[in-house]
Design a protein around this motif. Structure first.
Motif, mmCIF file in Angstrom:
data_model
loop_
_atom_site.group_PDB
_atom_site.id
_atom_site.type_symbol
_atom_site.label_atom_id
_atom_site.label_comp_id
_atom_site.label_asym_id
_atom_site.label_seq_id
_atom_site.Cartn_x
_atom_site.Cartn_y
_atom_site.Cartn_z
ATOM 1 N N LEU A 1 9.899 43.039 -25.963
ATOM 2 C CA LEU A 1 11.155 43.372 -25.289
ATOM 3 C C LEU A 1 11.737 44.716 -25.696
ATOM 4 O O LEU A 1 12.131 45.525 -24.838
ATOM 5 C CB LEU A 1 12.178 42.262 -25.561
ATOM 6 N N GLU A 2 11.823 45.004 -26.993
ATOM 7 C CA GLU A 2 12.564 46.173 -27.481
ATOM 8 C C GLU A 2 12.072 47.502 -26.914
ATOM 9 O O GLU A 2 12.893 48.326 -26.478
ATOM 10 C CB GLU A 2 12.536 46.198 -29.015
ATOM 11 N N PRO A 3 10.758 47.779 -26.891
ATOM 12 C CA PRO A 3 10.320 49.061 -26.324
ATOM 13 C C PRO A 3 10.721 49.226 -24.859
ATOM 14 O O PRO A 3 11.172 50.305 -24.459
ATOM 15 C CB PRO A 3 8.799 49.012 -26.482
ATOM 16 N N ARG A 4 10.572 48.175 -24.069
ATOM 17 C CA ARG A 4 10.930 48.273 -22.652
ATOM 18 C C ARG A 4 12.438 48.454 -22.493
ATOM 19 O O ARG A 4 12.900 49.158 -21.591
ATOM 20 C CB ARG A 4 10.461 47.037 -21.878
ATOM 21 N N LEU A 5 13.206 47.855 -23.393
ATOM 22 C CA LEU A 5 14.660 48.007 -23.349
ATOM 23 C C LEU A 5 15.052 49.451 -23.639
ATOM 24 O O LEU A 5 15.959 50.002 -22.999
ATOM 25 C CB LEU A 5 15.305 47.057 -24.361
ATOM 26 N N GLN A 6 14.380 50.080 -24.587
ATOM 27 C CA GLN A 6 14.637 51.485 -24.894
ATOM 28 C C GLN A 6 14.406 52.355 -23.662
ATOM 29 O O GLN A 6 15.182 53.269 -23.359
ATOM 30 C CB GLN A 6 13.718 51.947 -26.028
ATOM 31 N N VAL A 7 13.333 52.056 -22.934
ATOM 32 C CA VAL A 7 13.008 52.824 -21.736
ATOM 33 C C VAL A 7 14.032 52.568 -20.638
ATOM 34 O O VAL A 7 14.479 53.496 -19.957
ATOM 35 C CB VAL A 7 11.595 52.456 -21.234
ATOM 36 N N PRO B 1 9.128 68.185 -26.342
ATOM 37 C CA PRO B 1 9.448 68.681 -24.994
ATOM 38 C C PRO B 1 9.552 67.529 -23.998
ATOM 39 O O PRO B 1 8.981 66.457 -24.196
ATOM 40 C CB PRO B 1 8.264 69.607 -24.673
ATOM 41 N N LEU B 2 10.275 67.786 -22.921
ATOM 42 C CA LEU B 2 10.553 66.740 -21.946
ATOM 43 C C LEU B 2 9.270 66.132 -21.388
ATOM 44 O O LEU B 2 9.187 64.914 -21.201
ATOM 45 C CB LEU B 2 11.422 67.287 -20.805
ATOM 46 N N ARG B 3 8.255 66.953 -21.122
ATOM 47 C CA ARG B 3 7.033 66.412 -20.509
ATOM 48 C C ARG B 3 6.372 65.380 -21.415
ATOM 49 O O ARG B 3 5.789 64.403 -20.928
ATOM 50 C CB ARG B 3 6.057 67.547 -20.183
ATOM 51 N N TYR B 4 6.465 65.567 -22.748
ATOM 52 C CA TYR B 4 5.884 64.597 -23.676
ATOM 53 C C TYR B 4 6.788 63.368 -23.802
ATOM 54 O O TYR B 4 6.302 62.246 -23.957
ATOM 55 C CB TYR B 4 5.666 65.223 -25.045
ATOM 56 N N ARG B 5 8.104 63.595 -23.740
ATOM 57 C CA ARG B 5 9.042 62.471 -23.806
ATOM 58 C C ARG B 5 8.823 61.532 -22.616
ATOM 59 O O ARG B 5 8.852 60.303 -22.766
ATOM 60 C CB ARG B 5 10.477 62.978 -23.825
ATOM 61 N N LEU B 6 8.584 62.108 -21.456
ATOM 62 C CA LEU B 6 8.363 61.290 -20.263
ATOM 63 C C LEU B 6 7.068 60.482 -20.398
ATOM 64 O O LEU B 6 7.006 59.318 -19.980
ATOM 65 C CB LEU B 6 8.307 62.173 -19.013
ATOM 66 N N GLN B 7 6.046 61.088 -20.984
ATOM 67 C CA GLN B 7 4.792 60.362 -21.192
ATOM 68 C C GLN B 7 4.977 59.205 -22.170
ATOM 69 O O GLN B 7 4.408 58.123 -21.995
ATOM 70 C CB GLN B 7 3.715 61.317 -21.708
ATOM 71 N N LEU B 8 5.797 59.420 -23.205
ATOM 72 C CA LEU B 8 6.076 58.344 -24.153
ATOM 73 C C LEU B 8 6.862 57.220 -23.485
ATOM 74 O O LEU B 8 6.604 56.031 -23.733
ATOM 75 C CB LEU B 8 6.850 58.884 -25.358
ATOM 76 N N LEU B 9 7.822 57.577 -22.648
ATOM 77 C CA LEU B 9 8.608 56.563 -21.946
ATOM 78 C C LEU B 9 7.718 55.718 -21.028
ATOM 79 O O LEU B 9 7.854 54.493 -20.960
ATOM 80 C CB LEU B 9 9.726 57.228 -21.136
ATOM 81 N N GLU B 10 6.807 56.377 -20.318
ATOM 82 C CA GLU B 10 5.901 55.649 -19.436
ATOM 83 C C GLU B 10 4.999 54.703 -20.231
ATOM 84 O O GLU B 10 4.713 53.589 -19.786
ATOM 85 C CB GLU B 10 5.054 56.648 -18.638
ATOM 86 N N LEU C 1 11.742 53.276 -13.747
ATOM 87 C CA LEU C 1 12.910 52.427 -13.545
ATOM 88 C C LEU C 1 12.638 51.384 -12.465
ATOM 89 O O LEU C 1 13.047 50.227 -12.577
ATOM 90 C CB LEU C 1 14.131 53.270 -13.163
ATOM 91 N N GLU C 2 11.931 51.786 -11.413
ATOM 92 C CA GLU C 2 11.580 50.837 -10.350
ATOM 93 C C GLU C 2 10.716 49.714 -10.901
ATOM 94 O O GLU C 2 10.871 48.553 -10.521
ATOM 95 C CB GLU C 2 10.850 51.570 -9.223
ATOM 96 N N GLN C 3 9.803 50.067 -11.778
ATOM 97 C CA GLN C 3 8.931 49.064 -12.393
ATOM 98 C C GLN C 3 9.748 48.064 -13.219
ATOM 99 O O GLN C 3 9.530 46.848 -13.142
ATOM 100 C CB GLN C 3 7.907 49.772 -13.274
ATOM 101 N N LEU C 4 10.687 48.578 -14.018
ATOM 102 C CA LEU C 4 11.456 47.728 -14.922
ATOM 103 C C LEU C 4 12.617 47.022 -14.238
ATOM 104 O O LEU C 4 13.166 46.066 -14.793
ATOM 105 C CB LEU C 4 11.985 48.564 -16.093
ATOM 106 N N ALA C 5 12.999 47.470 -13.063
ATOM 107 C CA ALA C 5 14.141 46.881 -12.371
ATOM 108 C C ALA C 5 13.918 45.409 -12.069
ATOM 109 O O ALA C 5 14.877 44.625 -11.984
ATOM 110 C CB ALA C 5 14.425 47.640 -11.073
ATOM 111 N N GLY C 6 12.662 45.020 -11.879
ATOM 112 C CA GLY C 6 12.342 43.624 -11.601
ATOM 113 C C GLY C 6 11.688 42.928 -12.772
ATOM 114 O O GLY C 6 10.971 41.940 -12.585
#
Length: 252
Positions: free
Chosen positions: A143-149, A126-135, A160-165
């Motif tokens: 590098l690779e996990p952060r790139l996936q996110v 479910p989306l709520r669990y997917r979002l927790q995994l992304l966070e 996205l704000e966190q990873l933008a910089g």
């Protein structure tokens, strides 16, 4: 855990006229009634006040009380799961993650990032669990996990704000071209990156970097104010502290 004591609709009849009496019964009976699908709301409202935590929890999550927390029911369940002593079994959880909606709280900190990425591909998640995994993946040092996110259109704006910089250029580019990323965010990031990269940037502009939400560091030779250097030297990101030390070393 002991099996639930069997109950039927007829067992509930004696409590309907005096629901409070239910709290005088054994914990085993209370738990059985709290878990019984046909238990009416009137009895569940009594059982949520049971002195036994397991009984109160079962009653609060009963389908006949779900109307009380229609939009927050899953959040309540997730909060309860996070408070439990799960006795982690990562091998089992990782296997289930491939085909079942496994709550991320079941996965200990030792689960490799690539297994979490596989979980994102699970159509049952479910989306709520997917979002927790992304966070969670956004915090990975490699590098690779952060790139996936950064590439995922499901990634929340706060992540996205966190990873933008991010200090890695591929991550910043992935965020830039993510359809969920607002253009003003990229303009802000690129503006600050330009300041950090310019040898001739004045001290006032460099001072702004000390207040940035991202771990920018000035290039060697920049005339950064002492106050800003002090802020960056105590930055939570160790790579920033290292670069500041390196850039201001007398032998560099």
């Amino acid at each position: 855990m002991q099996p639930l004591q069997p109950v039927s609709g007829s067992d509930l009849q004696r409590f309907l006229s005096a629901p409070e009496q239910l709290l005088q019964e054994s914990v085993e009976l209370q738990l059985a009634i709290a878990s019984f699908p046909q238990t009416p709301r009137s009895l569940l409202e009594i059982l949520v006040n049971s002195a036994d935590e397991q009984v109160a929890q079962a009653a609060s999550l009963h389908v006949n009380l779900a109307g009380e927390i229609t939009h927050g029911w899953q959040q309540v369940v997730d909060a309860i799961l996070q408070q439990q002593q799960l006795g982690q079994n990562d091998r089992l959880a990782v296997e289930l993650l491939k085909l079942a909606p496994v709550p991320p709280c079941f996965l200990s900190e030792w689960v490799p990032a690539e297994r979490l990425i596989e979980g994102l591909r699970n159509p049952q998640m479910p989306l709520r669990y997917r979002l927790q995994l992304l966070e969670r993946l956004a915090q990975e040092p490699t590098l690779e996990p952060r790139l996936q996110v950064a590439e995922s259109p499901e990634t929340p704006l706060t992540v996205l704000e966190q990873l933008a910089g991010d200090l890695e250029l591929p991550i910043r580019l992935a965020v830039k071209f993510n359809p969920s990323c607002p253009p003003p965010l990229i303009e802000l990031v690129e503006g600050q990156h330009t300041i950090a990269s310019d040898w001739n940037t004045d001290a006032e502009q460099l001072g702004m970097l000390g207040q940035s939400r991202w771990p920018w560091h000035p290039v060697k030779g920049s005339q950064m104010p002492v106050e800003t250097l002090s802020q960056l030297a105590s930055h939570t990101d160790s790579s920033v502290r290292y670069r500041i030390l390196l850039a201001n070393s007398p032998n560099s």
